[in-house]
Design an enzyme around this catalytic site. Structure first.
Site, short mmCIF file in Angstrom:
data_model
loop_
_atom_site.label_atom_id
_atom_site.label_comp_id
_atom_site.label_asym_id
_atom_site.label_seq_id
_atom_site.Cartn_x
_atom_site.Cartn_y
_atom_site.Cartn_z
N GLY A 100 44.38 2.27 38.35
CA GLY A 100 45.24 1.31 38.93
C GLY A 100 45.98 0.82 37.46
N GLU A 150 38.88 4.52 35.62
CA GLU A 150 39.36 5.97 36.10
C GLU A 150 40.67 5.93 35.98
OE1 GLU A 150 37.41 5.76 39.83
OE2 GLU A 150 35.52 6.05 39.10
N PRO A 151 41.37 5.74 35.03
CA PRO A 151 42.92 5.80 35.24
C PRO A 151 43.35 7.33 35.34
CG PRO A 151 42.27 5.60 32.91
CD PRO A 151 41.06 5.65 33.69
N GLY A 152 44.37 7.25 36.30
CA GLY A 152 44.98 8.82 36.55
C GLY A 152 46.46 8.57 36.34
N ARG A 153 47.09 7.80 37.02
CA ARG A 153 48.66 7.58 36.94
C ARG A 153 49.06 7.34 35.37
NH1 ARG A 153 51.93 5.88 40.70
NH2 ARG A 153 50.03 5.01 41.83
N ARG A 169 56.49 10.84 46.13
CA ARG A 169 56.38 9.44 45.85
C ARG A 169 57.94 8.58 46.43
NH1 ARG A 169 57.11 5.26 42.03
NH2 ARG A 169 55.15 4.03 42.23
N CYS A 207 64.80 20.61 56.25
CA CYS A 207 65.73 19.94 57.44
C CYS A 207 65.33 18.85 57.95
CB CYS A 207 65.69 21.28 58.30
SG CYS A 207 66.72 22.58 57.61
N TYR A 230 50.94 12.22 40.34
CA TYR A 230 51.40 11.83 41.77
C TYR A 230 52.79 12.41 41.74
CZ TYR A 230 47.35 8.91 41.27
OH TYR A 230 45.92 8.55 41.43
C1 LIG Z 1 38.31 6.32 43.14
C2 LIG Z 1 39.53 6.51 42.25
N1 LIG Z 1 39.54 6.14 41.17
C3 LIG Z 1 40.80 6.23 40.38
C4 LIG Z 1 41.99 6.70 40.97
C5 LIG Z 1 43.32 6.57 40.02
O1 LIG Z 1 44.01 5.66 40.35
P1 LIG Z 1 45.22 5.48 39.36
O2 LIG Z 1 46.21 6.64 39.42
O3 LIG Z 1 45.88 4.25 40.17
O4 LIG Z 1 44.87 5.08 37.97
C6 LIG Z 1 41.96 6.53 42.35
C7 LIG Z 1 43.24 6.88 43.20
O5 LIG Z 1 43.47 7.04 44.33
C8 LIG Z 1 40.78 6.35 43.11
O6 LIG Z 1 40.96 6.65 44.36
#
Ligand SMILES: Cc1ncc(COP(=O)(O)O)c(C=O)c1O
Length: 384
Positions: A229, A267-270, A306, A335, A363
């Site tokens: 998040g 757990e950062p992804g974005r 997105r 289309c 994403y």
């Molecule tokens: C369990 C869990 N951890 C981490 C993330 C990564 O979130 P973000 O990309 O917002 O940091 C997600 C995203 O869906 C998730 O479901």
């Protein structure tokens, strides 16, 4: 370099010439710099687990692994990619509201820490295990401190985790399990949040919840997982997350919760993957229809979903053409009139012009699509 774009104009031209278009490109150096900056801002008792779903590119995973990252997986495809890194056990987590038995078996085989989302996860692991297994319990809190965030879903009904009010009943049932022990808490309550004060309030809410569970039910937490998040800017006017303030917030919370001596997991992804990526596509046609100028591109929501989900375009510029103020509706080749990448202002465009979209490392080829791709693709059965 504009921080919204991981490459300047010349490297964009070179990438397009060498690899063709459309294409995604990721910068290992930018990804590494982001990881190091975040790591440096965090207290030592915070572990970084990269959320693979944001971008499961093997080189990106290898780069983060070499920097000491742990990994958060959400499908068997993601588990397999992390397994290929050959990490020691204990560096991988497995979350997801619909874990199938084969996935849980794989997770146990790999020594992965499972975020149990309910009774079914606990009971299945207990049946599959032949030794004591520590799991984290994912709780859907009753508070909503990231108001209006529709990705997280607030404090309403949720497919994720156990509702906070149902935890006591679940713990009673779990007491009879032979192998499974709840040793951690997982609460994911923010999404794309760039405000350090809000993150601190949200994470404070999670630690307060952990303390209640600890005091009321005697749960001894080795770890508290705060989920992802952490936000990134998608437009020039959006300010980046203040990492120093964010890190300080976590230090303060650890000091305030001296009952908790375990580690915090993020757990950062974005945040880790987003800024390292660009997407390159050429203009196929420009057309004017009833007062609207369309630039129709080689790729659309099939590559960048997105904008369709959030209504926000990715930052975009026309390579080598400088600033411009001509309004364009960016359309893709599908289309369907849903295939729109946004209303933007660019210089005068012509067929063949190269556009670069920024911050598409997470994403981008997804906000859903890498989730889809790393889950098994079902067979298509033809019945005559
Ligand atoms: C369990 C869990 N951890 C981490 C993330 C990564 O979130 P973000 O990309 O917002 O940091 C997600 C995203 O869906 C998730 O479901």
């Amino acid at each position: 370099m504009n921080p919204l774009f991981a490459f300047d104009d010349d490297p964009c031209r070179a990438l397009a010439a060498h690899h063709g278009t459309p294409c995604f490109a990721y910068s290992g150096a930018v990804a590494e710099a982001g990881f190091r900056a975040l790591r440096a801002a965090l207290p030592a008792r915070v572990r970084l687990a990269y959320a693979v779903k944001a971008n499961p590119h093997p080189e990106l995973l290898a780069r983060f692994a070499s920097l000491g990252a742990s990994f958060d997986c959400a499908s068997i495809g993601e588990l397999e990619r992390v397994e290929a890194l050959g990490l020691p056990p204990g560096r991988t987590f497995f979350a997801g509201p619909g874990k199938r038995e084969a996935e849980l078996r794989k997770a146990l085989e790999m020594g992965v820490r499972v975020q149990a989302e309910g009774w079914e996860d606990l009971a299945r692991i207990d049946r599959l295990a032949d030794r004591e297994i520590a799991v984290n319990l994912r709780v859907h809190p009753a508070f909503d401190l990231d108001e209006g965030n529709r990705i997280i879903g607030g404090s309403g009904p949720s497919a994720f985790g156990v509702d906070e009010e149902d935890v006591p009943r679940l713990l009673e049932r779990a007491a009879a399990l032979r192998h499974v022990r709840i040793r951690g808490l997982h609460v994911f309550a923010a999404s794309n949040q760039r405000d350090a004060a809000k993150l601190r309030a949200i994470h404070g809410g999670v630690l307060d919840l952990a303390r209640r569970l600890h005091e009321t039910h005697g749960l001894a937490f080795e770890q508290i997982d705060l989920g992802g998040g952490l936000g990134v800017p998608y437009a020039p006017e959006e300010t980046p997350l203040d990492l120093a303030a964010f890190g300080q917030g976590l230090s303060d919370l650890l000091a305030r919760h001296s009952w908790f001596s375990g580690e915090l997991i993020l757990e950062p992804g974005r945040f880790l993957a987003g800024p390292c990526g660009i997407y390159l596509a050429r203009v196929v046609r420009v057309k004017e229809s009833r007062g609207t100028r369309f630039a129709i591109l080689e790729g659309g929501i099939n590559h960048l979903i997105r904008p369709l989900l959030t209504g926000q375009p990715f930052p975009v510029k026309a390579v080598g053409k400088g600033e411009g103020d001509v309004p364009y509706t960016l359309a893709g080749p599908l289309c369907t009139s849903l295939d729109r990448l946004g209303e933007v202002r660019l210089p005068e465009l012509a067929a063949g012009d190269l556009l670069v979209f920024g911050t598409t490392g997470a994403y981008g080829l997804n906000e859903g699509m890498t989730h889809f791709l790393s889950h098994p693709v079902p067979p298509e059965v033809w019945v005559a």
